[in-house]
Design a protein around this motif. Structure first.
Motif, PDB file in Angstrom:
ATOM      1  N   GLN A   1       0.664   3.859   3.890  1.00  7.59           N
ATOM      2  CA  GLN A   1       1.559   3.368   2.846  1.00  7.59           C
ATOM      3  C   GLN A   1       1.487   4.218   1.585  1.00  7.59           C
ATOM      4  O   GLN A   1       2.384   4.177   0.762  1.00  7.59           O
ATOM      5  CB  GLN A   1       1.237   1.914   2.502  1.00  7.59           C
ATOM      6  CG  GLN A   1       1.715   0.936   3.540  1.00  7.59           C
ATOM      7  CD  GLN A   1       1.441  -0.498   3.156  1.00  7.59           C
ATOM      8  OE1 GLN A   1       0.926  -0.776   2.074  1.00  7.59           O
ATOM      9  NE2 GLN A   1       1.793  -1.420   4.039  1.00  7.59           N
TER      10      GLN A   1
ATOM     11  N   GLY B   1       5.683   6.051   3.196  1.00  4.71           N
ATOM     12  CA  GLY B   1       5.007   4.792   2.872  1.00  4.71           C
ATOM     13  C   GLY B   1       5.889   3.575   3.039  1.00  4.71           C
ATOM     14  O   GLY B   1       5.426   2.515   3.476  1.00  4.71           O
TER      15      GLY B   1
ATOM     16  N   ILE C   1       5.593  -0.586   5.237  1.00  4.57           N
ATOM     17  CA  ILE C   1       5.509  -1.857   4.497  1.00  4.57           C
ATOM     18  C   ILE C   1       6.236  -2.915   5.307  1.00  4.57           C
ATOM     19  O   ILE C   1       7.429  -2.811   5.584  1.00  4.57           O
ATOM     20  CB  ILE C   1       6.126  -1.713   3.086  1.00  4.57           C
ATOM     21  CG1 ILE C   1       5.301  -0.726   2.258  1.00  4.57           C
ATOM     22  CG2 ILE C   1       6.198  -3.076   2.414  1.00  4.57           C
ATOM     23  CD1 ILE C   1       5.885  -0.438   0.899  1.00  4.57           C
TER      24      ILE C   1
END
Length: 90
Positions: free
Chosen positions: A70, A76, A80
């Motif tokens: 992340q 990243g 999530i």
């Protein structure tokens, strides 16, 4: 052991301008610094590929996703996971 005669030592030997130009090559145990740099570059390349493979295989582990993946820019947001409130059992 054969030694040069004193007369031969006084007169420098002839060196042809067309002959090979020999230079001292510094080395460590017979390996020159140029070869050592090549070995280092290859080892770094193999290490980078190995690191990528380990992260790729471990990318399914939630702790690796949260702590490492992340924080990688541009990638990243892919890792999530937002769970809607209706699917959260708590």
């Amino acid at each position: 052991m054969v030694f040069q005669t004193p007369i031969r030592r006084a007169v420098p030997s002839y060196k042809s301008p067309y002959g090979p130009k020999y230079h001292y090559q510094p080395n460590v145990a017979g390996i020159t610094f140029k070869q050592l740099a090549g070995f280092g570059f290859k080892a770094g390349a193999f290490g980078g590929v190995a690191l990528f493979a380990v992260i790729f295989y471990a990318s399914g582990i939630p702790r690796v996703q949260k702590d490492i993946l992340q924080k990688v820019p541009f990638l990243g947001n892919y890792y999530i996971k937002e769970i809607p409130a209706s699917d959260n059992p708590f």
